[in-house]
Scaffold this motif. Structure first.
Motif, short mmCIF file in Angstrom:
data_model
loop_
_atom_site.label_atom_id
_atom_site.label_comp_id
_atom_site.label_asym_id
_atom_site.label_seq_id
_atom_site.Cartn_x
_atom_site.Cartn_y
_atom_site.Cartn_z
N ASN A 48 -33.25 -19.40 28.15
CA ASN A 48 -32.30 -19.49 29.26
C ASN A 48 -33.02 -19.45 30.60
OD1 ASN A 48 -29.70 -19.68 30.38
ND2 ASN A 48 -29.55 -17.47 30.63
N THR A 49 -34.13 -20.19 30.67
CA THR A 49 -34.94 -20.22 31.88
C THR A 49 -35.11 -21.68 32.30
OG1 THR A 49 -36.15 -18.28 31.07
CG2 THR A 49 -37.10 -19.46 32.94
N PRO A 50 -34.28 -22.16 33.22
CA PRO A 50 -34.32 -23.59 33.58
C PRO A 50 -35.67 -24.07 34.08
CG PRO A 50 -32.33 -22.54 34.45
CD PRO A 50 -33.21 -21.44 33.94
N GLN A 51 -36.48 -23.14 34.62
CA GLN A 51 -37.78 -23.55 35.17
C GLN A 51 -38.85 -23.72 34.10
OE1 GLN A 51 -36.19 -20.67 36.04
NE2 GLN A 51 -35.25 -21.26 38.00
N LEU A 52 -38.55 -23.34 32.84
CA LEU A 52 -39.54 -23.43 31.76
C LEU A 52 -38.92 -24.17 30.57
CD1 LEU A 52 -40.84 -19.72 31.85
CD2 LEU A 52 -41.86 -21.71 32.98
N ALA A 53 -39.69 -25.07 29.98
CA ALA A 53 -39.17 -25.91 28.89
C ALA A 53 -39.74 -25.49 27.54
CB ALA A 53 -39.49 -27.38 29.17
N SER A 54 -39.82 -24.17 27.29
CA SER A 54 -40.49 -23.73 26.06
C SER A 54 -39.72 -22.63 25.33
CB SER A 54 -41.91 -23.24 26.37
OG SER A 54 -41.86 -22.15 27.30
N PRO A 55 -38.49 -22.89 24.86
CA PRO A 55 -37.78 -21.86 24.10
C PRO A 55 -38.20 -21.79 22.63
CG PRO A 55 -36.37 -23.76 24.33
CD PRO A 55 -37.62 -24.06 25.12
N SER A 56 -38.82 -22.85 22.11
CA SER A 56 -39.14 -22.93 20.68
C SER A 56 -40.59 -23.37 20.49
CB SER A 56 -38.21 -23.91 19.96
OG SER A 56 -36.86 -23.51 20.11
N PRO A 57 -41.54 -22.44 20.59
CA PRO A 57 -42.95 -22.84 20.51
C PRO A 57 -43.32 -23.55 19.21
CG PRO A 57 -42.72 -20.44 20.44
CD PRO A 57 -41.39 -21.01 20.83
N GLU A 58 -42.67 -23.15 18.08
CA GLU A 58 -43.05 -23.78 16.81
C GLU A 58 -42.76 -25.27 16.80
OE1 GLU A 58 -39.05 -21.65 16.27
OE2 GLU A 58 -40.94 -21.33 17.30
N VAL A 59 -41.72 -25.72 17.54
CA VAL A 59 -41.42 -27.15 17.62
C VAL A 59 -42.52 -27.87 18.39
CG1 VAL A 59 -39.78 -28.86 18.46
CG2 VAL A 59 -38.94 -26.74 17.44
#
Length: 333
Positions: A48-59
């Motif tokens: 839930n951090t619009p400035q970062l595009a990394s919620p799922s590192p495994e993907v």
């Protein structure tokens, strides 16, 4: 150079950018890091951090493994409190089967977001079944260790890779170092979140007494063509420590985030303090000198470099300038 350098990437969005642009730069970063001799690249987890595009590192890890050849790729780290240890083991055993010998499983204790996103991630999870973080990490280690079925009822985290992913616990406390040593995992001191040098010394000393594994430290580094530019970029970086009445402690990137965390947690803040900047900033030669000093003073074997700059060209330049300077120093030696 007598220490390794690696990278931590959060896929930040620069001004006016979209997530696909930020992720494309993460791929560029991985490919350049491989060419420049970095040992590993880790992807962070933030929700839930619009400035970062990394919620799922495994993907992202799977995507990067398919477009690089040698560099180790991993998580920095998976926020284990949100997930089933069994599912995490499945994900990383699968990644390690796709790229044997190149996958790192970094695990963190922090929530990776504010309380609202934590509740959304853990919806439907029975809190009384989770156990402590140490319990969850032990379960994860057990799932990764099981490679053979004793009976038809045995549960394995398939597929079983030819080489299990290398495990790393990320933390900034004696307790975390002791837990990593107890499970014979690697440990990474998160100096990019807590730059207390006395604590660093105490934790590494304790780690050396408990484990034969390397001393690895994550640091924030900004390298620019001139010192003034590096200082200007470093001045934009904030780290805030939050301590709530319920005992919870977190690190956030701004005062508004600190206030939001306390409000969403429903527990008043006992302390909100801006920590002294621990960013190592300057020209390539200045930064190399500071890394050399840390290596000599604390016996650090590897630095995980976090470059806390959203602007893409500046981040890529920082990574390139640092590697080139260190490689030149190694040739001169």
């Amino acid at each position: 150079m007598s220490y390794r350098i690696s990278l931590l990437d959060k896929s930040p969005l620069g001004a006016g950018e979209t997530a696909d642009q930020a992720l494309a730069r993460t791929l560029t970063l991985a490919q350049q890091a491989e060419a420049l001799g970095y040992h590993r690249l880790w992807i962070a987890e933030h929700h839930n951090t619009p400035q970062l595009a990394s919620p799922s590192p495994e993907v992202v890890i799977g995507w990067l493994l398919g477009q690089t050849k040698r560099i180790r790729i991993g998580s920095g780290g998976v926020m284990l409190q949100h997930y089933s240890p069994y599912k995490v083991a499945e994900n990383f055993n699968l990644l390690a089967s796709l790229a044997p010998g190149r996958v790192d499983l970094g695990v963190g204790k922090a929530p990776g977001g504010l309380p609202h996103s934590t509740r959304a991630l853990q919806q439907g999870v029975h809190a009384d079944e989770k156990g402590t973080f140490a319990d969850q990490l032990a379960q994860l280690d057990n799932w990764l260790a099981q490679t053979r079925a004793e009976s038809s009822d045995t549960v394995l985290a398939t597929p079983i890779p030819p080489q299990r992913p290398d495990g790393f616990l990320l933390g900034a406390s004696l307790e975390s170092a002791e837990l990593a040593a107890r499970l014979d995992w690697n440990f990474v001191f998160a100096a990019h979140l807590n730059g207390d040098r006395q604590l660093l010394r105490e934790v590494i000393s304790r780690w050396r007494a408990l484990s034969l594994r390397d001393a690895i430290v994550a640091v924030q580094v900004i390298v620019a063509a001139d010192a003034a530019q590096a200082s200007e970029l470093a001045a934009q970086v904030e780290v805030w420590g939050v301590r709530l009445a319920n005992g919870q402690r977190v690190t956030v990137a701004s005062r508004p985030q600190a206030d939001d965390f306390a409000r969403q947690a429903g527990s008043p803040a006992v302390e909100i303090v801006r920590r002294e900047s621990s960013v190592i900033a300057g020209t390539a030669s200045q930064v190399c000198a500071q890394l050399d000093s840390l290596h000599q003073d604390y016996g650090i074997n590897e630095f995980i470099i976090d470059t806390p700059v959203a602007e893409g060209a500046a981040r890529l330049a920082s990574v390139r300038l640092l590697a080139q300077a260190l490689n030149r120093a190694e040739v001169l030696l």
